[in-house]
Design a protein around this motif. Sequence first.
Motif, short mmCIF file in Angstrom:
data_model
loop_
_atom_site.label_atom_id
_atom_site.label_comp_id
_atom_site.label_asym_id
_atom_site.label_seq_id
_atom_site.Cartn_x
_atom_site.Cartn_y
_atom_site.Cartn_z
N PHE A 183 7.40 10.09 -12.54
CA PHE A 183 7.66 9.06 -13.54
C PHE A 183 6.82 7.84 -13.22
O PHE A 183 6.37 7.66 -12.09
N THR A 184 6.62 7.02 -14.21
CA THR A 184 5.79 5.83 -14.08
C THR A 184 6.69 4.61 -14.23
O THR A 184 7.59 4.60 -15.07
N ILE A 185 6.42 3.59 -13.43
CA ILE A 185 7.15 2.33 -13.56
C ILE A 185 6.15 1.19 -13.69
O ILE A 185 5.01 1.29 -13.22
N SER A 186 6.59 0.14 -14.31
CA SER A 186 5.77 -1.08 -14.45
C SER A 186 6.43 -2.18 -13.66
O SER A 186 7.66 -2.34 -13.71
N LEU A 187 5.62 -2.95 -12.93
CA LEU A 187 6.13 -4.06 -12.11
C LEU A 187 5.34 -5.31 -12.42
O LEU A 187 4.15 -5.25 -12.71
N GLN A 188 6.01 -6.45 -12.30
CA GLN A 188 5.31 -7.73 -12.37
C GLN A 188 4.33 -7.78 -11.20
O GLN A 188 4.56 -7.19 -10.14
N ASP A 189 3.23 -8.50 -11.39
CA ASP A 189 2.21 -8.57 -10.33
C ASP A 189 2.79 -9.06 -9.01
O ASP A 189 2.50 -8.50 -7.95
N SER A 190 3.64 -10.08 -9.07
CA SER A 190 4.20 -10.63 -7.83
C SER A 190 5.09 -9.60 -7.12
O SER A 190 5.07 -9.50 -5.90
N LEU A 191 5.86 -8.83 -7.87
CA LEU A 191 6.71 -7.81 -7.28
C LEU A 191 5.86 -6.68 -6.69
O LEU A 191 6.15 -6.17 -5.60
N ALA A 192 4.80 -6.30 -7.38
CA ALA A 192 3.90 -5.26 -6.87
C ALA A 192 3.24 -5.71 -5.57
O ALA A 192 3.11 -4.92 -4.62
N GLN A 193 2.84 -6.97 -5.51
CA GLN A 193 2.23 -7.49 -4.28
C GLN A 193 3.24 -7.51 -3.13
O GLN A 193 2.91 -7.15 -2.00
N GLU A 194 4.46 -7.92 -3.44
CA GLU A 194 5.51 -7.93 -2.41
C GLU A 194 5.80 -6.50 -1.94
O GLU A 194 6.00 -6.25 -0.75
N PHE A 195 5.80 -5.56 -2.88
CA PHE A 195 6.03 -4.17 -2.53
C PHE A 195 4.91 -3.62 -1.66
O PHE A 195 5.16 -2.92 -0.67
N ASP A 196 3.67 -3.94 -1.97
CA ASP A 196 2.54 -3.51 -1.15
C ASP A 196 2.63 -4.10 0.26
O ASP A 196 2.31 -3.43 1.24
N ALA A 197 3.06 -5.35 0.37
CA ALA A 197 3.24 -5.97 1.69
C ALA A 197 4.36 -5.26 2.45
O ALA A 197 4.24 -5.02 3.66
N PHE A 198 5.44 -4.89 1.76
CA PHE A 198 6.52 -4.11 2.37
C PHE A 198 5.98 -2.79 2.91
O PHE A 198 6.29 -2.39 4.04
N MET A 199 5.16 -2.11 2.11
CA MET A 199 4.57 -0.83 2.55
C MET A 199 3.73 -1.02 3.81
O MET A 199 3.80 -0.20 4.72
N ALA A 200 2.96 -2.07 3.86
CA ALA A 200 2.12 -2.33 5.03
C ALA A 200 2.98 -2.58 6.26
O ALA A 200 2.68 -2.09 7.35
N ARG A 201 4.07 -3.35 6.11
CA ARG A 201 4.96 -3.64 7.24
C ARG A 201 5.68 -2.40 7.74
O ARG A 201 5.93 -2.26 8.93
N THR A 202 6.06 -1.53 6.83
CA THR A 202 6.90 -0.39 7.20
C THR A 202 6.10 0.88 7.47
O THR A 202 6.67 1.89 7.89
N GLY A 203 4.79 0.84 7.23
CA GLY A 203 3.94 1.98 7.55
C GLY A 203 3.94 3.10 6.52
O GLY A 203 3.52 4.21 6.83
N HIS A 204 4.41 2.82 5.32
CA HIS A 204 4.36 3.84 4.27
C HIS A 204 2.91 4.04 3.83
O HIS A 204 2.19 3.08 3.62
N SER A 205 2.52 5.30 3.67
CA SER A 205 1.13 5.58 3.35
C SER A 205 0.84 5.54 1.85
O SER A 205 -0.32 5.45 1.45
N ASN A 206 1.90 5.64 1.04
CA ASN A 206 1.67 5.56 -0.40
C ASN A 206 2.93 5.05 -1.11
O ASN A 206 4.01 5.03 -0.53
N ARG A 207 2.76 4.65 -2.35
CA ARG A 207 3.87 4.06 -3.11
C ARG A 207 4.99 5.07 -3.37
O ARG A 207 6.16 4.71 -3.35
N SER A 208 4.63 6.31 -3.63
CA SER A 208 5.66 7.32 -3.89
C SER A 208 6.59 7.48 -2.69
O SER A 208 7.81 7.54 -2.85
N GLU A 209 6.00 7.54 -1.52
CA GLU A 209 6.80 7.67 -0.30
C GLU A 209 7.71 6.46 -0.11
O GLU A 209 8.89 6.58 0.22
N ALA A 210 7.17 5.28 -0.34
CA ALA A 210 7.95 4.05 -0.17
C ALA A 210 9.08 3.97 -1.20
O ALA A 210 10.22 3.63 -0.85
N ILE A 211 8.79 4.28 -2.44
CA ILE A 211 9.83 4.27 -3.49
C ILE A 211 10.90 5.29 -3.15
O ILE A 211 12.10 5.01 -3.27
#
Length: 144
Positions: free
Chosen positions: A4-32
Amino acid sequence: MQRFTISLQDSLAQEFDAFMARTGHSNRSEAIRDLLLTHLAQQREATQAMGPCVANLSYVYDHHERELAERLARLQHAHHDLTIATTHVHLDHSRCLETVMLKGPAEQVRQFANQLMAERGVHHGQLNVVMGQIGADTHHHHHD
């Protein structure tokens, strides 16, 4: 597997990408997927409060408090059916950290944890409960 596809505000997407970097997730699907599993487990805990669980109770206490160590040990012995293991660490001259691994009906585990944390001299207590069918093979994978 479903996509499935989701849409995020730019600021939320940036925060999510920073979360992925901190937690070591290799991709968005894994993190979600991990976030969803965590959130759904918390929801199950809230709705299945009577079911089986494993839990980790951690607390800091003042070991100079009169007979506190003995009271804590007596409580754990009185609830030996819930207590799996205890780890004790000396933090400084007067404070100790204990972590108690628990297993059993969630309501009983919570009651025991609350009783232990209510002892005079116990500070900074926190209970982490994981609900589920403890002992059942729900993963269907092998550990090498």
